[in-house]
Design a protein around this motif. Sequence first.
Motif, PDB file in Angstrom:
ATOM      1  N   ALA A 278      -3.734  -4.233  -4.904  1.00 36.55           N
ATOM      2  CA  ALA A 278      -3.869  -2.865  -5.420  1.00 36.55           C
ATOM      3  C   ALA A 278      -5.028  -2.835  -6.402  1.00 36.55           C
ATOM      4  O   ALA A 278      -5.055  -3.591  -7.373  1.00 36.55           O
ATOM      5  CB  ALA A 278      -2.574  -2.426  -6.093  1.00 36.55           C
TER       6      ALA A 278
ATOM      7  N   THR B 248       6.260   9.198  -2.101  1.00 35.45           N
ATOM      8  CA  THR B 248       5.142   9.136  -1.172  1.00 35.45           C
ATOM      9  C   THR B 248       4.896  10.478  -0.502  1.00 35.45           C
ATOM     10  O   THR B 248       5.821  11.126  -0.034  1.00 35.45           O
ATOM     11  CB  THR B 248       5.411   8.093  -0.077  1.00 35.45           C
ATOM     12  OG1 THR B 248       5.688   6.836  -0.677  1.00 35.45           O
ATOM     13  CG2 THR B 248       4.194   7.944   0.832  1.00 35.45           C
TER      14      THR B 248
ATOM     15  N   TYR C 151       6.945   2.535  -7.622  1.00 34.89           N
ATOM     16  CA  TYR C 151       6.706   2.977  -6.248  1.00 34.89           C
ATOM     17  C   TYR C 151       7.830   2.498  -5.333  1.00 34.89           C
ATOM     18  O   TYR C 151       8.395   3.274  -4.554  1.00 34.89           O
ATOM     19  CB  TYR C 151       5.360   2.486  -5.730  1.00 34.89           C
ATOM     20  CG  TYR C 151       5.121   2.875  -4.293  1.00 34.89           C
ATOM     21  CD1 TYR C 151       4.669   4.153  -3.970  1.00 34.89           C
ATOM     22  CD2 TYR C 151       5.400   1.993  -3.245  1.00 34.89           C
ATOM     23  CE1 TYR C 151       4.496   4.536  -2.640  1.00 34.89           C
ATOM     24  CE2 TYR C 151       5.225   2.364  -1.924  1.00 34.89           C
ATOM     25  CZ  TYR C 151       4.773   3.638  -1.632  1.00 34.89           C
ATOM     26  OH  TYR C 151       4.614   4.013  -0.320  1.00 34.89           O
TER      27      TYR C 151
ATOM     28  N   ILE D  57       3.192  -0.853  -1.692  1.00 31.27           N
ATOM     29  CA  ILE D  57       1.866  -0.232  -1.759  1.00 31.27           C
ATOM     30  C   ILE D  57       0.886  -0.929  -0.825  1.00 31.27           C
ATOM     31  O   ILE D  57       0.074  -0.288  -0.156  1.00 31.27           O
ATOM     32  CB  ILE D  57       1.336  -0.277  -3.206  1.00 31.27           C
ATOM     33  CG1 ILE D  57       2.174   0.642  -4.103  1.00 31.27           C
ATOM     34  CG2 ILE D  57      -0.138   0.100  -3.268  1.00 31.27           C
ATOM     35  CD1 ILE D  57       1.881   0.459  -5.582  1.00 31.27           C
TER      36      ILE D  57
END
Length: 345
Positions: free
Chosen positions: A79, A109, A66, A75
């Motif tokens: 998570a 994203t 990510y 993030i």
Amino acid sequence: MKLFKLSAVALFSALSIVSCTKDETVENVSLGAYENGFLVLNEGGNKSGTVTYISNDLGTIKKDIYGAENNGDVIGKYAQNIFYNANTAYIVAGGSNQVVVVDKNTFKTKTKITKDFVAPRYGVVVGDKAYVTNANTYSYANPATGNTDDYVAVINTTTNSVEKKIDLGITADRILAYNNTLYITEPYNSTKLVIVDLKDNSVDKSLEIGSGTNSMEIKNGILYMLNDNGLVSVNLSNNQLTTTVLGKDFAGAKNLDIEGDAFFFTVGTKAFRGNIVNRSVDTKEIFNYTSTSQYGAAYGFKVVGGNIFIADGGDFASEGKIFVYSTSGNLIKEIGTGIGPNGFY
């Protein structure tokens, strides 16, 4: 190795089945860098969670995909869960009260949903809506309402915004969907299976199932759960409840995963197998792996394509590991991932 490669391909197919329908045409067109593999979600503790990509043959490992695909963005804390809607992945960051929406094949994203979540936990998609459980406040911090203020946030997957909340009046954690109905459990402060009818977005009923429900799966119209009572099942056509006591040797059983007629679970660092049809359990473990983690032994677990994947949280401050075993108990590979690995997708 040829046999294992076949198993790894089966793994990816099984983990990705949620995004396929019988009307789709399969073409040999690359959808992105992360199409042909699986993901490990790393909780991250007080630091941001991350996602590790592992190729089907276990040869390619990319950490924090990510951040790599989004200019170092994060993030969010703790998570918790990843769930899918076609080629879109929703990543729940419980410590940051947000859900990060990405393309599941490129991990770019799409958006972040940052409103109307309080300690979000797990999610599921039904039609054009996503449903995310929220723990809201906790009883240790808010004794008056901590066990009664949990809710489900309803996300419109077209606008990727929360359009309503479903108040539950009870604690909530795991969530599954079947026939336009949600099934919700929580392991610490609830002994109920909460049933939510999506026709009117309200709690239809709750069933007494016992305490400590930590994992659940639906197979052939039956909801199976592991809790302090043992293996509990509910026939979803009539809500008939059946409980099979596993015995004292299996106290603390968790991580239920069903493959064909077999069900797998863990007790501490041991993995076991049973038969879901006759509800019997092999008393001899498949394997017993070594862990020094105080709280993170068997922190994540998945059985797919003839292989068992187990995550170890370690000390939750440094890199955790996953272990890949065959279902006969042979260690295939050990892989470093990120802080607090907790799930496979």
